[in-house]
Motif scaffolding. Structure first.
Motif, PDB file in Angstrom:
ATOM      1  N   PRO A   1     -79.669  38.542   5.100  1.00  0.00           N
ATOM      2  CA  PRO A   1     -78.311  38.931   5.500  1.00  0.00           C
ATOM      3  C   PRO A   1     -77.805  38.076   6.657  1.00  0.00           C
ATOM      4  CG  PRO A   1     -79.907  40.467   6.386  1.00  0.00           C
ATOM      5  CD  PRO A   1     -80.673  39.506   5.508  1.00  0.00           C
ATOM      6  N   ILE A   2     -76.500  38.052   6.795  1.00  0.00           N
ATOM      7  CA  ILE A   2     -75.857  37.387   7.926  1.00  0.00           C
ATOM      8  C   ILE A   2     -75.805  38.415   9.066  1.00  0.00           C
ATOM      9  CG2 ILE A   2     -73.771  36.254   8.764  1.00  0.00           C
ATOM     10  CD1 ILE A   2     -75.066  34.695   6.522  1.00  0.00           C
ATOM     11  N   ILE A   3     -76.251  38.017  10.238  1.00  0.00           N
ATOM     12  CA  ILE A   3     -76.292  38.928  11.377  1.00  0.00           C
ATOM     13  C   ILE A   3     -75.193  38.558  12.360  1.00  0.00           C
ATOM     14  CG2 ILE A   3     -77.669  39.782  13.296  1.00  0.00           C
ATOM     15  CD1 ILE A   3     -80.161  39.156  11.615  1.00  0.00           C
ATOM     16  N   ALA A   4     -74.303  39.511  12.596  1.00  0.00           N
ATOM     17  CA  ALA A   4     -73.257  39.366  13.609  1.00  0.00           C
ATOM     18  C   ALA A   4     -73.761  40.075  14.859  1.00  0.00           C
ATOM     19  CB  ALA A   4     -71.954  39.972  13.118  1.00  0.00           C
ATOM     20  N   SER A   5     -73.933  39.323  15.951  1.00  0.00           N
ATOM     21  CA  SER A   5     -74.530  39.871  17.173  1.00  0.00           C
ATOM     22  C   SER A   5     -73.518  39.942  18.304  1.00  0.00           C
ATOM     23  CB  SER A   5     -75.696  38.992  17.622  1.00  0.00           C
ATOM     24  OG  SER A   5     -76.644  38.860  16.607  1.00  0.00           O
ATOM     25  N   ILE A   6     -73.780  40.878  19.233  1.00  0.00           N
ATOM     26  CA  ILE A   6     -72.990  41.014  20.452  1.00  0.00           C
ATOM     27  C   ILE A   6     -73.963  41.031  21.620  1.00  0.00           C
ATOM     28  CG2 ILE A   6     -71.287  42.388  21.680  1.00  0.00           C
ATOM     29  CD1 ILE A   6     -70.745  43.842  19.070  1.00  0.00           C
ATOM     30  N   ASP A   7     -73.719  40.186  22.628  1.00  0.00           N
ATOM     31  CA  ASP A   7     -74.600  40.202  23.798  1.00  0.00           C
ATOM     32  C   ASP A   7     -74.028  41.134  24.872  1.00  0.00           C
ATOM     33  OD1 ASP A   7     -72.510  38.786  24.910  1.00  0.00           O
ATOM     34  OD2 ASP A   7     -73.643  36.954  25.262  1.00  0.00           O
ATOM     35  N   LYS A   8     -74.693  41.201  26.016  1.00  0.00           N
ATOM     36  CA  LYS A   8     -74.291  42.124  27.087  1.00  0.00           C
ATOM     37  C   LYS A   8     -72.874  41.852  27.599  1.00  0.00           C
ATOM     38  CE  LYS A   8     -78.865  43.116  28.879  1.00  0.00           C
ATOM     39  NZ  LYS A   8     -79.749  43.085  30.038  1.00  0.00           N
TER      40      LYS A   8
ATOM     41  N   TYR B   1     -69.534  37.235  20.831  1.00  0.00           N
ATOM     42  CA  TYR B   1     -69.968  37.346  19.433  1.00  0.00           C
ATOM     43  C   TYR B   1     -70.767  36.117  19.016  1.00  0.00           C
ATOM     44  CZ  TYR B   1     -66.205  40.790  19.264  1.00  0.00           C
ATOM     45  OH  TYR B   1     -65.382  41.844  19.508  1.00  0.00           O
ATOM     46  N   TYR B   2     -71.750  36.354  18.140  1.00  0.00           N
ATOM     47  CA  TYR B   2     -72.553  35.288  17.553  1.00  0.00           C
ATOM     48  C   TYR B   2     -72.712  35.601  16.072  1.00  0.00           C
ATOM     49  CZ  TYR B   2     -73.775  34.408  22.420  1.00  0.00           C
ATOM     50  OH  TYR B   2     -73.721  34.148  23.765  1.00  0.00           O
ATOM     51  N   LEU B   3     -72.904  34.553  15.269  1.00  0.00           N
ATOM     52  CA  LEU B   3     -73.136  34.724  13.840  1.00  0.00           C
ATOM     53  C   LEU B   3     -74.338  33.880  13.467  1.00  0.00           C
ATOM     54  CD1 LEU B   3     -71.641  36.333  11.643  1.00  0.00           C
ATOM     55  CD2 LEU B   3     -70.524  34.222  10.982  1.00  0.00           C
ATOM     56  N   SER B   4     -75.237  34.454  12.668  1.00  0.00           N
ATOM     57  CA  SER B   4     -76.482  33.762  12.348  1.00  0.00           C
ATOM     58  C   SER B   4     -76.294  32.639  11.342  1.00  0.00           C
ATOM     59  CB  SER B   4     -77.524  34.760  11.823  1.00  0.00           C
ATOM     60  OG  SER B   4     -77.091  35.313  10.590  1.00  0.00           O
ATOM     61  N   SER B   5     -75.089  32.421  10.833  1.00  0.00           N
ATOM     62  CA  SER B   5     -74.840  31.283   9.947  1.00  0.00           C
ATOM     63  C   SER B   5     -73.837  30.362  10.627  1.00  0.00           C
ATOM     64  CB  SER B   5     -74.290  31.756   8.600  1.00  0.00           C
ATOM     65  OG  SER B   5     -72.974  32.227   8.754  1.00  0.00           O
TER      66      SER B   5
ATOM     67  N   ASP C   1     -76.245  29.586  18.067  1.00  0.00           N
ATOM     68  CA  ASP C   1     -76.417  29.990  19.459  1.00  0.00           C
ATOM     69  C   ASP C   1     -75.127  29.901  20.273  1.00  0.00           C
ATOM     70  OD1 ASP C   1     -79.098  30.423  18.962  1.00  0.00           O
ATOM     71  OD2 ASP C   1     -79.675  28.390  19.534  1.00  0.00           O
ATOM     72  N   ALA C   2     -74.061  29.409  19.669  1.00  0.00           N
ATOM     73  CA  ALA C   2     -72.797  29.259  20.390  1.00  0.00           C
ATOM     74  C   ALA C   2     -71.959  30.523  20.228  1.00  0.00           C
ATOM     75  CB  ALA C   2     -72.032  28.058  19.851  1.00  0.00           C
ATOM     76  N   PRO C   3     -71.396  31.015  21.330  1.00  0.00           N
ATOM     77  CA  PRO C   3     -70.523  32.192  21.211  1.00  0.00           C
ATOM     78  C   PRO C   3     -69.248  31.857  20.444  1.00  0.00           C
ATOM     79  CG  PRO C   3     -70.557  31.388  23.480  1.00  0.00           C
ATOM     80  CD  PRO C   3     -71.542  30.572  22.710  1.00  0.00           C
ATOM     81  N   LEU C   4     -68.732  32.846  19.722  1.00  0.00           N
ATOM     82  CA  LEU C   4     -67.548  32.661  18.888  1.00  0.00           C
ATOM     83  C   LEU C   4     -66.424  33.555  19.378  1.00  0.00           C
ATOM     84  CD1 LEU C   4     -69.350  32.937  15.440  1.00  0.00           C
ATOM     85  CD2 LEU C   4     -68.697  30.838  16.588  1.00  0.00           C
ATOM     86  N   ASP C   5     -65.190  33.070  19.216  1.00  0.00           N
ATOM     87  CA  ASP C   5     -64.058  33.952  19.485  1.00  0.00           C
ATOM     88  C   ASP C   5     -63.678  34.660  18.182  1.00  0.00           C
ATOM     89  OD1 ASP C   5     -62.711  32.067  17.979  1.00  0.00           O
ATOM     90  OD2 ASP C   5     -61.396  31.398  19.591  1.00  0.00           O
ATOM     91  N   ASP C   6     -62.661  35.501  18.247  1.00  0.00           N
ATOM     92  CA  ASP C   6     -62.281  36.305  17.080  1.00  0.00           C
ATOM     93  C   ASP C   6     -61.907  35.439  15.877  1.00  0.00           C
ATOM     94  OD1 ASP C   6     -62.655  38.341  18.863  1.00  0.00           O
ATOM     95  OD2 ASP C   6     -60.604  39.108  18.780  1.00  0.00           O
ATOM     96  N   ASN C   7     -61.122  34.388  16.111  1.00  0.00           N
ATOM     97  CA  ASN C   7     -60.667  33.534  15.009  1.00  0.00           C
ATOM     98  C   ASN C   7     -61.824  32.786  14.358  1.00  0.00           C
ATOM     99  OD1 ASN C   7     -57.990  34.309  15.419  1.00  0.00           O
ATOM    100  ND2 ASN C   7     -57.647  32.671  16.902  1.00  0.00           N
ATOM    101  N   GLU C   8     -62.734  32.251  15.171  1.00  0.00           N
ATOM    102  CA  GLU C   8     -63.888  31.538  14.616  1.00  0.00           C
ATOM    103  C   GLU C   8     -64.779  32.488  13.811  1.00  0.00           C
ATOM    104  OE1 GLU C   8     -64.725  28.061  17.924  1.00  0.00           O
ATOM    105  OE2 GLU C   8     -65.375  30.115  18.365  1.00  0.00           O
TER     106      GLU C   8
END
Length: 143
Positions: free
Chosen positions: A63-70, A74-78, A83-90
């Motif tokens: 599965p694709i994992i959407a992560s949130i840090d402290k 946001y991060y996405l495993s694909s 390892d780069a944080p993403l904004d809403d649009n990305e």
């Protein structure tokens, strides 16, 4: 000597409150609230498991994992750089691209334990708007 005519008797004023109209108004309001209450509620649709959660079978695609840090990033495993944080649009663009490649892709939300609920729900809404039909929530077993 008494007069032969009668003095006009005054009608006594009735000082009671007629509550029947108030009861009618209350019943109408109750019906209005019963009808409109389900329409007002908002939420995010999440398919919850019906049984004790189990690990995903080995034969399925990961599965694709959407992560949130402290900090709420946001991060996405694909993607190019997981390892780069993403904004809403990305995040939306990457999820939409993945769903175009494989519409059966499973998505799992992984949130840090210190992240507030509002941030997790915001990510879930973002994924839902990108077209994800159902989400899983990643948990760690208690020790």
């Amino acid at each position: 000597m008494r007069h032969s005519y009668r003095s006009p008797r005054r009608k006594r004023v009735i000082a009671e409150i007629n509550v029947v109209p108030y009861i009618d108004v209350m019943l109408v309001l109750l019906i209005i609230f019963m009808v409109t209450a389900p329409l007002v509620t908002q939420g995010v649709k999440v398919d919850l498991p019906q049984a004790v959660s189990e690990a995903l079978p080995e034969e399925t695609t990961p599965p694709i994992i959407a992560s949130i840090d402290k900090q709420g990033r946001y991060y996405l495993s694909s993607g190019e750089n997981a390892d780069a944080p993403l904004d809403d649009n990305e995040m939306t663009r990457l999820v939409e691209d993945q769903l175009l490649l494989d519409p059966r892709t499973q998505f799992i939300v992984k949130g840090d334990g210190d992240v507030d609920y509002k941030t997790v729900v915001k990510l879930m809404v973002l994924l839902q708007q990108a077209g994800v039909p159902s989400l899983g929530l990643m948990t760690e077993p208690d020790e």
